[in-house]
Design an enzyme around this catalytic site. Structure first.
Site, PDB file in Angstrom:
ATOM      1  N   HIS A  48      13.596   1.693  -3.013  1.00  0.00           N
ATOM      2  CA  HIS A  48      12.712   2.718  -3.570  1.00  0.00           C
ATOM      3  C   HIS A  48      12.896   2.888  -5.070  1.00  0.00           C
ATOM      4  O   HIS A  48      12.079   3.550  -5.720  1.00  0.00           O
ATOM      5  CB  HIS A  48      13.003   4.087  -2.924  1.00  0.00           C
ATOM      6  CG  HIS A  48      12.621   4.190  -1.486  1.00  0.00           C
ATOM      7  ND1 HIS A  48      13.538   4.386  -0.468  1.00  0.00           N
ATOM      8  CD2 HIS A  48      11.410   4.132  -0.878  1.00  0.00           C
ATOM      9  CE1 HIS A  48      12.910   4.450   0.693  1.00  0.00           C
ATOM     10  NE2 HIS A  48      11.617   4.298   0.475  1.00  0.00           N
ATOM     11  N   LYS A  82       3.260  -2.897   7.241  1.00  0.00           N
ATOM     12  CA  LYS A  82       3.656  -2.733   8.635  1.00  0.00           C
ATOM     13  C   LYS A  82       2.692  -3.499   9.546  1.00  0.00           C
ATOM     14  O   LYS A  82       1.499  -3.557   9.296  1.00  0.00           O
ATOM     15  CB  LYS A  82       3.662  -1.259   9.029  1.00  0.00           C
ATOM     16  CG  LYS A  82       4.678  -0.422   8.247  1.00  0.00           C
ATOM     17  CD  LYS A  82       6.092  -0.827   8.580  1.00  0.00           C
ATOM     18  CE  LYS A  82       7.101  -0.030   7.787  1.00  0.00           C
ATOM     19  NZ  LYS A  82       8.494  -0.456   8.067  1.00  0.00           N
ATOM     20  N   GLN A 172      -3.647   9.870   0.405  1.00  0.00           N
ATOM     21  CA  GLN A 172      -2.982   9.590  -0.861  1.00  0.00           C
ATOM     22  C   GLN A 172      -3.967   9.715  -2.023  1.00  0.00           C
ATOM     23  O   GLN A 172      -3.598  10.142  -3.122  1.00  0.00           O
ATOM     24  CB  GLN A 172      -2.327   8.203  -0.858  1.00  0.00           C
ATOM     25  CG  GLN A 172      -1.329   8.067  -2.014  1.00  0.00           C
ATOM     26  CD  GLN A 172      -0.597   6.748  -2.043  1.00  0.00           C
ATOM     27  OE1 GLN A 172      -0.739   5.986  -2.981  1.00  0.00           O
ATOM     28  NE2 GLN A 172       0.179   6.471  -1.013  1.00  0.00           N
ATOM     29  N   ASP A 193       2.464  -2.954  -3.144  1.00  0.00           N
ATOM     30  CA  ASP A 193       1.809  -2.692  -1.861  1.00  0.00           C
ATOM     31  C   ASP A 193       0.984  -1.402  -1.887  1.00  0.00           C
ATOM     32  O   ASP A 193       0.261  -1.100  -0.935  1.00  0.00           O
ATOM     33  CB  ASP A 193       2.846  -2.621  -0.733  1.00  0.00           C
ATOM     34  CG  ASP A 193       3.851  -1.493  -0.922  1.00  0.00           C
ATOM     35  OD1 ASP A 193       4.016  -1.020  -2.060  1.00  0.00           O
ATOM     36  OD2 ASP A 193       4.480  -1.085   0.077  1.00  0.00           O
ATOM     37  N   LYS A 230      16.217 -10.845   1.682  1.00  0.00           N
ATOM     38  CA  LYS A 230      15.619  -9.565   1.339  1.00  0.00           C
ATOM     39  C   LYS A 230      16.509  -8.764   0.407  1.00  0.00           C
ATOM     40  O   LYS A 230      17.706  -8.617   0.620  1.00  0.00           O
ATOM     41  CB  LYS A 230      15.338  -8.768   2.613  1.00  0.00           C
ATOM     42  CG  LYS A 230      14.512  -7.520   2.378  1.00  0.00           C
ATOM     43  CD  LYS A 230      14.084  -6.888   3.690  1.00  0.00           C
ATOM     44  CE  LYS A 230      13.191  -5.676   3.440  1.00  0.00           C
ATOM     45  NZ  LYS A 230      12.737  -5.077   4.721  1.00  0.00           N
TER      46      LYS A 230
END
Length: 417
Positions: A48, A82, A172, A193, A230
């Site tokens: 984040h 997702k 959003q 994203d 990752k």
């Protein structure tokens, strides 16, 4: 170096809705801008960080950051990235998570001064909106074809997407509209994203405000590792910002173990070191990589930022003790951090060192245990023991809680009392 130029040198800028417009606006005025995060957990992780550290760069250049924690959107779930529906969280859990994230934001931003950061929660305006108002005043501005063209939605059509997550981008967009109208917010930044969600907000502002073309969006690239693995994951799992989930020592170790192939990129992305300072470290990576100056600088900067100077000093102390084997000066808290993942044994009354080595499975047999001790291969709290008849006593217990036994050069074991 101007802010936008610095961001581009650091490789932070991925997409802009209006490059010339953003450049001109930043050159001529100080603006309010925002970045948001959904409280899907009670702590952020290092994945984040980049958007919010980028937001902090704007604050350092005189702009006002608006930090949004999505108490409303966190109840819905962002379909971005997702392949299936998120598990919905309860309102109580989300509100608790909001409080945890807000505390972490206080470490990144300054909430005092002329351009003090503003903390907002979109539940404050979205939570009380009735469904008819949402559909008439907000939903009416979005065509189905427009929404189906969004990558976050189109990528889910085959596997399935609920109406709940389908409307996430509208919620959003409503955030951007609210901040634009109530806080004069001109720019939203986020990860790559979030491009579809950001442009949805701009579309809503454009339709409902005559001067909507004066708002902008900017995205930041996905952080990747050179070896293809990752970013932000270790063998122990996710690297959290909460020191209770990932200790400052573990946090420090994550950064200091950065590969030579990644360290300069991460220095540009995550630290506030200058171009000149980073170029010196880059030269060190090329000419004297064994010194790992760049990794040390990265680990120190990041640990100091998120956990403070005292925790940084503690992390360095633990690291040095583990490297040298001189662990006798560590506190119980430092032992708990540094030896979290080593094999441990709950003490069951074995006072004789040989008996303890066998009971804790440090040595396979009493014969081997005696050999290990007499050969100098065993240390107790950093002190080499060569007497096979050695009896442990209270002085061997750090704060009455732990004894650290090392067999050989690197095999540590933690005895718990």
């Amino acid at each position: 170096m101007e802010l936008l130029e610095d961001l581009q040198w650091r490789g932070i800028v991925y997409q802009q809705t209006d490059e010339d417009g953003i450049k001109e606006t930043l050159a001529n005025e100080k603006i309010s801008l925002y970045c948001g995060v959904d409280p899907t957990a009670d702590s952020m992780h290092i994945g984040h960080l980049l958007p919010f550290l980028t937001l902090r760069r704007f604050q350092q250049n005189g702009h006002r950051p608006i930090v949004l924690v999505g108490g409303a959107t966190g109840l819905i779930g962002d379909p971005s990235g997702k392949s299936e529906e998120r598990k919905l969280l309860t309102l109580e859990t989300v509100q608790e998570n909001v409080r945890g994230l807000q505390k972490q934001m206080e470490k990144i931003f300054s909430f005092t001064g002329e351009n003090a950061a503003i903390m907002v929660n979109n539940y404050d305006w979205a939570g009380s909106m009735d469904i008819v108002t949402f559909l008439r005043d907000i939903g009416k501005n979005f065509g189905i074809n427009y929404m189906l063209a969004k990558d976050t939605i189109s990528s889910r059509l085959e596997t399935g997407i609920s109406f709940t997550e389908f409307t996430y981008t509208i919620l959003q967009a409503m955030d951007f509209l609210h901040l634009y109208e109530n806080h004069q917010c001109r720019l939203q930044i986020g990860g790559s994203d979030q491009w579809g969600n950001i442009t949805s907000g701009l579309e809503l502002i454009r339709k409902l405000n005559p001067e909507g073309q004066k708002a902008f969006g900017l995205t930041i690239p996905l952080v990747t590792k050179a070896d293809g693995t990752k970013f932000g994951k270790t063998e122990g799992g996710t690297v959290w910002l909460d020191p209770e989930k990932t200790s400052p020592y573990e946090f420090y170790q994550f950064w200091i173990n950065t590969s030579d192939a990644d360290v300069v990129k991460y220095l540009k992305f995550f630290t506030f070191l200058s171009k000149e300072e980073i170029e010196v470290l880059e030269k060190s990576v090329q000419e004297e990589p064994h010194l790992r100056k760049a990794q040390k600088a990265l680990a120190e900067e990041m640990t100091r930022l998120m956990h403070g100077e005292e925790s940084l000093d503690q992390a360095i102390k633990i690291s040095a003790a583990l490297f040298s084997g001189e662990v006798k000066d560590l506190t119980a808290n430092e032992i708990l951090q540094g030896f979290k993942d080593v094999p441990s044994y709950e003490f069951a009354g074995e006072e004789n060192l040989v008996d303890l080595l066998v009971a804790a499975k440090i040595s396979p047999s009493k014969r081997q245990a005696r050999e290990d001790i007499t050969n100098g291969a065993v240390t107790v709290n950093g002190e080499r023991i060569t007497d096979s008849a050695y009896e442990l006593n209270e002085t061997d217990r750090v704060e009455g809680k732990f004894t650290i036994i090392r067999r050989g050069k690197k095999k540590y074991f933690l005895i718990k009392y």
